[in-house]
Write a protein that holds these residues in place. Structure first.
Motif, PDB file in Angstrom:
ATOM      1  N   GLN A 119       0.852  -1.187   0.000  1.00  0.00           N
ATOM      2  CA  GLN A 119       0.000   0.000   0.000  1.00  0.00           C
ATOM      3  C   GLN A 119       0.889   1.239   0.000  1.00  0.00           C
ATOM      4  OE1 GLN A 119      -2.379  -0.468   3.487  1.00  0.00           O
ATOM      5  NE2 GLN A 119      -0.702  -0.145   4.914  1.00  0.00           N
ATOM      6  N   ASN A 120       0.335   2.369  -0.345  1.00  0.00           N
ATOM      7  CA  ASN A 120       1.107   3.602  -0.386  1.00  0.00           C
ATOM      8  C   ASN A 120       1.729   3.893   0.974  1.00  0.00           C
ATOM      9  OD1 ASN A 120       0.467   4.025  -3.062  1.00  0.00           O
ATOM     10  ND2 ASN A 120      -1.331   5.294  -2.611  1.00  0.00           N
ATOM     11  N   GLY A 121       3.024   4.158   0.975  1.00  0.00           N
ATOM     12  CA  GLY A 121       3.726   4.505   2.195  1.00  0.00           C
ATOM     13  C   GLY A 121       4.233   3.321   3.000  1.00  0.00           C
ATOM     14  N   SER A 122       3.917   2.092   2.590  1.00  0.00           N
ATOM     15  CA  SER A 122       4.386   0.924   3.343  1.00  0.00           C
ATOM     16  C   SER A 122       5.843   0.630   3.004  1.00  0.00           C
ATOM     17  CB  SER A 122       3.524  -0.300   3.033  1.00  0.00           C
ATOM     18  OG  SER A 122       3.666  -0.699   1.683  1.00  0.00           O
ATOM     19  N   HIS A 123       6.497  -0.124   3.882  1.00  0.00           N
ATOM     20  CA  HIS A 123       7.902  -0.470   3.702  1.00  0.00           C
ATOM     21  C   HIS A 123       8.081  -1.958   3.422  1.00  0.00           C
ATOM     22  CE1 HIS A 123       9.676   3.434   4.924  1.00  0.00           C
ATOM     23  NE2 HIS A 123       8.538   3.553   5.592  1.00  0.00           N
ATOM     24  N   TYR A 124       7.099  -2.568   2.820  1.00  0.00           N
ATOM     25  CA  TYR A 124       7.218  -3.976   2.454  1.00  0.00           C
ATOM     26  C   TYR A 124       6.333  -4.250   1.231  1.00  0.00           C
ATOM     27  CZ  TYR A 124       2.761  -4.452   4.902  1.00  0.00           C
ATOM     28  OH  TYR A 124       1.472  -4.302   5.308  1.00  0.00           O
ATOM     29  N   ALA A 125       6.702  -5.313   0.518  1.00  0.00           N
ATOM     30  CA  ALA A 125       5.930  -5.755  -0.644  1.00  0.00           C
ATOM     31  C   ALA A 125       5.845  -7.276  -0.595  1.00  0.00           C
ATOM     32  CB  ALA A 125       6.594  -5.308  -1.947  1.00  0.00           C
ATOM     33  N   THR A 126       4.652  -7.812  -0.581  1.00  0.00           N
ATOM     34  CA  THR A 126       4.474  -9.257  -0.662  1.00  0.00           C
ATOM     35  C   THR A 126       4.062  -9.612  -2.084  1.00  0.00           C
ATOM     36  OG1 THR A 126       2.191  -9.034   0.121  1.00  0.00           O
ATOM     37  CG2 THR A 126       3.874  -9.535   1.771  1.00  0.00           C
ATOM     38  N   PHE A 127       4.633 -10.679  -2.599  1.00  0.00           N
ATOM     39  CA  PHE A 127       4.339 -11.067  -3.980  1.00  0.00           C
ATOM     40  C   PHE A 127       4.613 -12.552  -4.168  1.00  0.00           C
ATOM     41  CE2 PHE A 127       8.774  -9.834  -3.780  1.00  0.00           C
ATOM     42  CZ  PHE A 127       9.438 -10.734  -4.587  1.00  0.00           C
ATOM     43  N   SER A 128       4.063 -13.099  -5.246  1.00  0.00           N
ATOM     44  CA  SER A 128       4.265 -14.502  -5.616  1.00  0.00           C
ATOM     45  C   SER A 128       4.904 -14.569  -6.991  1.00  0.00           C
ATOM     46  CB  SER A 128       2.925 -15.257  -5.630  1.00  0.00           C
ATOM     47  OG  SER A 128       2.346 -15.280  -4.338  1.00  0.00           O
ATOM     48  N   MET A 129       5.770 -15.572  -7.169  1.00  0.00           N
ATOM     49  CA  MET A 129       6.450 -15.773  -8.448  1.00  0.00           C
ATOM     50  C   MET A 129       6.199 -17.197  -8.912  1.00  0.00           C
ATOM     51  SD  MET A 129      10.450 -15.219  -9.413  1.00  0.00           S
ATOM     52  CE  MET A 129      11.059 -15.576 -11.064  1.00  0.00           C
ATOM     53  N   SER A 130       5.781 -17.353 -10.165  1.00  0.00           N
ATOM     54  CA  SER A 130       5.501 -18.670 -10.726  1.00  0.00           C
ATOM     55  C   SER A 130       6.686 -19.152 -11.566  1.00  0.00           C
ATOM     56  CB  SER A 130       4.239 -18.629 -11.592  1.00  0.00           C
ATOM     57  OG  SER A 130       3.107 -18.323 -10.809  1.00  0.00           O
ATOM     58  N   PHE A 131       7.068 -20.392 -11.339  1.00  0.00           N
ATOM     59  CA  PHE A 131       8.098 -21.051 -12.135  1.00  0.00           C
ATOM     60  C   PHE A 131       7.451 -22.182 -12.933  1.00  0.00           C
ATOM     61  CE2 PHE A 131      10.309 -19.241  -8.538  1.00  0.00           C
ATOM     62  CZ  PHE A 131      11.516 -18.791  -9.052  1.00  0.00           C
ATOM     63  N   ASP A 132       7.723 -22.256 -14.219  1.00  0.00           N
ATOM     64  CA  ASP A 132       7.227 -23.360 -15.035  1.00  0.00           C
ATOM     65  C   ASP A 132       8.086 -24.595 -14.813  1.00  0.00           C
ATOM     66  OD1 ASP A 132       5.211 -21.833 -16.254  1.00  0.00           O
ATOM     67  OD2 ASP A 132       6.599 -21.097 -17.785  1.00  0.00           O
ATOM     68  N   ASN A 133       7.440 -25.711 -14.531  1.00  0.00           N
ATOM     69  CA  ASN A 133       8.127 -27.001 -14.428  1.00  0.00           C
ATOM     70  C   ASN A 133       7.730 -27.841 -15.634  1.00  0.00           C
ATOM     71  OD1 ASN A 133       9.285 -29.413 -13.756  1.00  0.00           O
ATOM     72  ND2 ASN A 133       8.061 -29.780 -11.932  1.00  0.00           N
ATOM     73  N   PRO A 134       8.478 -27.750 -16.746  1.00  0.00           N
ATOM     74  CA  PRO A 134       8.031 -28.373 -17.995  1.00  0.00           C
ATOM     75  C   PRO A 134       8.008 -29.895 -17.958  1.00  0.00           C
ATOM     76  CG  PRO A 134      10.230 -27.439 -18.253  1.00  0.00           C
ATOM     77  CD  PRO A 134       9.723 -26.971 -16.927  1.00  0.00           C
ATOM     78  N   SER A 135       8.850 -30.528 -17.139  1.00  0.00           N
ATOM     79  CA  SER A 135       8.873 -31.992 -17.102  1.00  0.00           C
ATOM     80  C   SER A 135       7.664 -32.566 -16.382  1.00  0.00           C
ATOM     81  CB  SER A 135      10.145 -32.480 -16.411  1.00  0.00           C
ATOM     82  OG  SER A 135      10.081 -32.287 -15.013  1.00  0.00           O
ATOM     83  N   GLY A 136       7.082 -31.790 -15.462  1.00  0.00           N
ATOM     84  CA  GLY A 136       5.980 -32.292 -14.671  1.00  0.00           C
ATOM     85  C   GLY A 136       6.399 -33.152 -13.500  1.00  0.00           C
ATOM     86  N   PHE A 137       7.725 -33.244 -13.228  1.00  0.00           N
ATOM     87  CA  PHE A 137       8.223 -34.115 -12.175  1.00  0.00           C
ATOM     88  C   PHE A 137       9.200 -33.384 -11.262  1.00  0.00           C
ATOM     89  CE2 PHE A 137       7.376 -37.211 -15.657  1.00  0.00           C
ATOM     90  CZ  PHE A 137       6.419 -37.967 -15.005  1.00  0.00           C
ATOM     91  N   ARG A 138       9.472 -34.035 -10.123  1.00  0.00           N
ATOM     92  CA  ARG A 138      10.579 -33.675  -9.241  1.00  0.00           C
ATOM     93  C   ARG A 138      11.607 -34.802  -9.312  1.00  0.00           C
ATOM     94  NH1 ARG A 138       8.459 -33.395  -3.568  1.00  0.00           N
ATOM     95  NH2 ARG A 138       7.328 -35.248  -4.263  1.00  0.00           N
ATOM     96  N   TYR A 139      12.855 -34.493  -8.938  1.00  0.00           N
ATOM     97  CA  TYR A 139      13.932 -35.468  -9.074  1.00  0.00           C
ATOM     98  C   TYR A 139      14.796 -35.488  -7.816  1.00  0.00           C
ATOM     99  CZ  TYR A 139      12.679 -35.077 -13.998  1.00  0.00           C
ATOM    100  OH  TYR A 139      11.989 -35.056 -15.181  1.00  0.00           O
ATOM    101  N   SER A 140      15.421 -36.644  -7.565  1.00  0.00           N
ATOM    102  CA  SER A 140      16.373 -36.724  -6.464  1.00  0.00           C
ATOM    103  C   SER A 140      17.564 -35.822  -6.756  1.00  0.00           C
ATOM    104  CB  SER A 140      16.849 -38.169  -6.269  1.00  0.00           C
ATOM    105  OG  SER A 140      17.402 -38.696  -7.467  1.00  0.00           O
ATOM    106  N   LEU A 141      18.127 -35.257  -5.711  1.00  0.00           N
ATOM    107  CA  LEU A 141      19.283 -34.363  -5.868  1.00  0.00           C
ATOM    108  C   LEU A 141      20.455 -35.096  -6.489  1.00  0.00           C
ATOM    109  CD1 LEU A 141      20.673 -31.631  -5.281  1.00  0.00           C
ATOM    110  CD2 LEU A 141      21.201 -32.504  -2.992  1.00  0.00           C
ATOM    111  N   TYR A 142      20.638 -36.359  -6.112  1.00  0.00           N
ATOM    112  CA  TYR A 142      21.731 -37.170  -6.653  1.00  0.00           C
ATOM    113  C   TYR A 142      21.168 -38.310  -7.488  1.00  0.00           C
ATOM    114  CZ  TYR A 142      24.394 -34.751  -3.052  1.00  0.00           C
ATOM    115  OH  TYR A 142      24.963 -33.785  -2.263  1.00  0.00           O
ATOM    116  N   ARG A 143      21.998 -38.844  -8.373  1.00  0.00           N
ATOM    117  CA  ARG A 143      21.626 -40.016  -9.151  1.00  0.00           C
ATOM    118  C   ARG A 143      21.796 -41.266  -8.293  1.00  0.00           C
ATOM    119  NH1 ARG A 143      21.299 -38.658 -14.632  1.00  0.00           N
ATOM    120  NH2 ARG A 143      21.569 -40.841 -15.283  1.00  0.00           N
TER     121      ARG A 143
END
Length: 281
Positions: A119-143
């Motif tokens: 809002q006007n005069g506030s010292h913060y901004a809340t927002f959301s950011m969308s990331f496209d995940n084209p594979s449709g999956f999640r993966y293990s960090l390691y193989r």
């Protein structure tokens, strides 16, 4: 009892991974959320009521990350906003993970959000950011052939490993063995283009590898003295880094979820490694 804020770690292209809060002054990550997506394809048949399901695929979906940006004055706001946007201008794939799911990653592409004070005069901004995940999956960090341990760097809840990872082996020197696929889904390089690499060294006139659980097999029909590195990478075979599918029967191997039973025929001795990421919805 205090609760720590969640943390978001990003790795852009070949750059080092970083905590996003370290890159933007005054930024706080509030968490993320997403929903897997399925796409059903139907066939319409003239003169017949309804539709016939042809196949179902996992579709791309969006991962929504929530943030709050604190700033002292308008100059700080403009600087932090620029710092945030600049992170995502490389046009490269981003590996995303959080401290809540530290051993599971997504590979995403950013959509820049609008950032403005709440809002006007506030010292913060809340927002959301969308990331496209084209594979449709999640993966293990390691193989699968990576190093797993009991800490959060390699194994965590929801990975289907049951906290008994010592029993899961992906390197074999016997002709009868079992491979555990901790993924939520079967892996099939032919049908689903799954990432599955089988690295083979053997001595003998030929080698035939059979997954008796999925009834899939692959044969290498040329002799080897045990020094050559033969790789079945999905549906393609290489010999010491050179194309060699002509030396094979053009077969391929798939993995069911959980345990898969394998047999090896024809070779005198074998050294086989299975390398693949665990795949999660």
């Amino acid at each position: 009892m205090s609760v720590s804020n969640p943390e978001l770690y990003l790795k852009i292209g070949d750059q080092d991974e970083f905590n996003i809060e370290d890159k933007v002054q005054g930024l706080t990550f509030l968490g993320d959320d997403s929903t897997p997506a399925l796409a059903n394809t139907y066939q319409e048949i003239s003169g017949i009521d309804g539709s016939k399901l042809q196949y179902t695929t996992f579709s791309r979906y969006q991962v929504v990350a929530n943030f709050c940006l604190f700033f002292r004055d308008w100059q700080d706001y403009k600087l932090a906003k620029h710092q945030f946007y600049r992170l995502f201008t490389s046009r490269q794939q981003i590996r995303m993970r959080t401290d809540v799911e530290s051993a599971i990653v997504r590979f995403v592409y950013p959509n820049l959000p609008e950032i403005k004070p709440d809002q006007n005069g506030s010292h913060y901004a809340t927002f959301s950011m969308s990331f496209d995940n084209p594979s449709g999956f999640r993966y293990s960090l390691y193989r699968s052939d990576g190093t797993y341990s009991n800490d959060d760097d390699g194994v965590q809840f929801g990975m289907n490993l049951h906290n008994n990872e010592d029993q899961y082996n992906y390197h074999f020197t016997t002709k009868l063995f079992k491979v555990f696929n901790a993924s939520d889904i079967p892996l099939d390089p032919w049908k689903y283009k799954s990432d599955l690499r089988i690295i083979v060294k053997f001595s003998g006139n030929s080698l035939k590898l059979t997954n008796t659980t999925t009834n899939t097999e692959w044969a290498y029909n040329k002799p080897s003295n045990g020094q050559d590195t033969i790789i079945l990478d999905g549906i393609f075979t290489t010999l010491n880094g050179n194309p060699a599918s002509a030396n094979s029967d053009y077969g391929t191997i798939s993995l069911a979820t959980e345990w898969n039973n394998f047999t090896v025929d024809g070779a005198d001795s074998v050294d086989i490694t299975f390398s693949f990421p665990f795949v999660y919805i």
